[in-house]
Scaffold this motif. Structure first.
Motif, short mmCIF file in Angstrom:
data_model
loop_
_atom_site.label_atom_id
_atom_site.label_comp_id
_atom_site.label_asym_id
_atom_site.label_seq_id
_atom_site.Cartn_x
_atom_site.Cartn_y
_atom_site.Cartn_z
N TRP A 204 0.80 -1.22 0.00
CA TRP A 204 0.00 0.00 0.00
C TRP A 204 0.84 1.28 0.00
O TRP A 204 0.50 2.24 -0.70
N PRO A 205 1.96 1.35 0.73
CA PRO A 205 2.78 2.57 0.59
C PRO A 205 3.31 2.78 -0.83
O PRO A 205 3.37 3.91 -1.31
N VAL A 206 3.65 1.69 -1.52
CA VAL A 206 4.14 1.82 -2.90
C VAL A 206 3.01 2.30 -3.82
O VAL A 206 3.20 3.18 -4.66
N VAL A 207 1.83 1.72 -3.66
CA VAL A 207 0.68 2.13 -4.48
C VAL A 207 0.38 3.61 -4.25
O VAL A 207 0.18 4.38 -5.21
N ILE A 208 0.36 4.03 -3.00
CA ILE A 208 0.06 5.43 -2.69
C ILE A 208 1.15 6.35 -3.23
O ILE A 208 0.87 7.42 -3.77
N ALA A 209 2.42 5.94 -3.10
CA ALA A 209 3.53 6.76 -3.61
C ALA A 209 3.46 6.91 -5.12
O ALA A 209 3.63 8.01 -5.67
N VAL A 210 3.18 5.82 -5.83
CA VAL A 210 3.10 5.88 -7.29
C VAL A 210 1.94 6.76 -7.73
O VAL A 210 2.08 7.58 -8.64
N LEU A 211 0.78 6.60 -7.09
CA LEU A 211 -0.36 7.43 -7.44
C LEU A 211 -0.10 8.91 -7.12
O LEU A 211 -0.51 9.79 -7.88
N THR A 212 0.60 9.18 -6.03
CA THR A 212 0.94 10.56 -5.68
C THR A 212 1.85 11.17 -6.74
O THR A 212 1.66 12.31 -7.16
N VAL A 213 2.86 10.41 -7.17
CA VAL A 213 3.77 10.90 -8.21
C VAL A 213 3.00 11.16 -9.51
O VAL A 213 3.21 12.18 -10.17
N LEU A 214 2.09 10.27 -9.87
CA LEU A 214 1.31 10.46 -11.09
C LEU A 214 0.42 11.70 -11.00
O LEU A 214 0.32 12.47 -11.97
N VAL A 215 -0.19 11.93 -9.84
CA VAL A 215 -1.02 13.12 -9.67
C VAL A 215 -0.17 14.38 -9.74
O VAL A 215 -0.54 15.37 -10.38
N TRP B 94 2.06 19.11 -15.42
CA TRP B 94 1.77 19.23 -16.84
C TRP B 94 0.66 20.24 -17.09
O TRP B 94 0.75 21.08 -17.98
N LEU B 95 -0.40 20.18 -16.28
CA LEU B 95 -1.52 21.10 -16.44
C LEU B 95 -1.08 22.54 -16.22
O LEU B 95 -1.42 23.44 -17.01
N VAL B 96 -0.31 22.79 -15.18
CA VAL B 96 0.18 24.15 -14.91
C VAL B 96 1.08 24.62 -16.03
O VAL B 96 1.00 25.77 -16.48
N ALA B 97 1.95 23.74 -16.53
CA ALA B 97 2.85 24.12 -17.61
C ALA B 97 2.08 24.45 -18.89
O ALA B 97 2.40 25.42 -19.59
N VAL B 98 1.06 23.69 -19.19
CA VAL B 98 0.27 23.94 -20.39
C VAL B 98 -0.50 25.26 -20.25
O VAL B 98 -0.54 26.07 -21.18
N LEU B 99 -1.10 25.49 -19.10
CA LEU B 99 -1.86 26.72 -18.91
C LEU B 99 -0.95 27.94 -18.84
O LEU B 99 -1.29 29.01 -19.33
#
Length: 195
Positions: A65-76, A82-87
Motif C-alpha cells: 500500500w505505501p508503494v501504491v500510494i507513492a506511485v499514485l501521488t507521483v502520477l497526480v 503538466w496542467l500548470v505548464a500547459v496553462l
C-alpha cells in the motif's frame, strides 16, 4: 524553454495516445472474438481484466500500500505539473522589438500587458481592464477584457481602445500589427434608494 516544453508535451501526449490506442484496440479485438497471441494478457473473450488472485496477490504485504500510494501521488503531481505548464505557456513571455539595427531587443510580455491594461483602464467609461498576450514573440496577439460603465457606448469604447491603447502599444513595441480580441462587459450597479 517554451519550445522544449511544447516538444515534451507533444511527445508525451503522442506516446500516451499510442499506448492507449494499442491496448484498447487489442482488448476490443479479443472481446470481439479474435485469437490473442500466447503472450497477451487475456486468453479469450470471457477472460476478466484482473482475476481475484491478481487483485489480492500483494494485499497482505507490508510494502504494497505505501508503494501504491507513492506511485499514485507521483502520477497526480506529474499531471498537475503538466496542467500548470500547459496553462502557463499560453501567456507570451517576451516580445521581440525591432530596434532598427538588425539586432532587436526583448520586451517582457507582462510589462507590455500591464501598460496595455493600464492605458485601457484610463479610457473614458472603463472601470476595469485586463490584457494578456499570446502568439509568437515576433507576432503577438492581444486579448483584452474591458468592464464598461453602464452609460458608455460599446462601439465608442472599442474605437478608443483600437485607436489609442492598442495603437500606442503597437507603436511603442515597433510591431507591424497587433491583432486583438476584445471582450466587453457592462458593470452592473445595485439600485440605491433615494429619499
Amino acid at each position: 524553454m517554451t519550445t522544449m516544453l511544447r516538444t515534451v508535451n507533444r511527445v508525451a501526449l503522442g506516446l500516451v495516445g499510442l499506448v492507449l490506442l494499442a491496448v484498447g484496440g487489442a482488448v476490443l479485438a479479443v472481446g470481439l472474438g479474435a485469437n490473442p497471441p500466447s503472450w497477451w494478457l487475456h486468453d479469450g473473450r470471457h477472460d476478466v481484466l484482473l482475476s481475484t488472485a491478481e487483485r489480492t496477490r500483494w494485499r497482505h504485504e507490508g510494502w504494497w500500500w505505501p508503494v501504491v500510494i507513492a506511485v499514485l501521488t507521483v502520477l497526480v503531481l506529474l499531471a498537475l505539473w503538466w496542467l500548470v505548464a500547459v496553462l502557463r505557456r499560453r501567456r507570451l513571455g517576451e516580445v521581440l522589438v525591432d530596434t532598427g539595427d538588425g539586432a532587436g531587443a526583448l520586451l517582457r510580455g507582462r510589462a507590455l500587458e500591464g501598460v496595455l491594461a493600464g492605458d485601457a483602464a484610463r479610457l473614458d467609461g472603463v472601470s476595469h481592464s485586463h490584457a494578456h498576450l499570446t502568439g509568437r514573440r515576433d507576432a503577438p496577439e492581444a486579448h483584452v477584457r474591458l468592464l464598461l460603465e453602464p452609460h458608455v457606448d460599446p462601439a465608442v469604447a472599442l474605437d478608443h481602445l483600437a485607436n489609442e491603447s492598442l495603437a500606442h502599444a503597437r507603436e511603442s513595441a515597433a510591431l507591424e500589427s497587433l491583432p486583438a480580441e476584445v471582450r466587453l462587459r457592462t458593470a452592473k450597479h445595485k439600485a440605491e434608494r433615494v429619499s
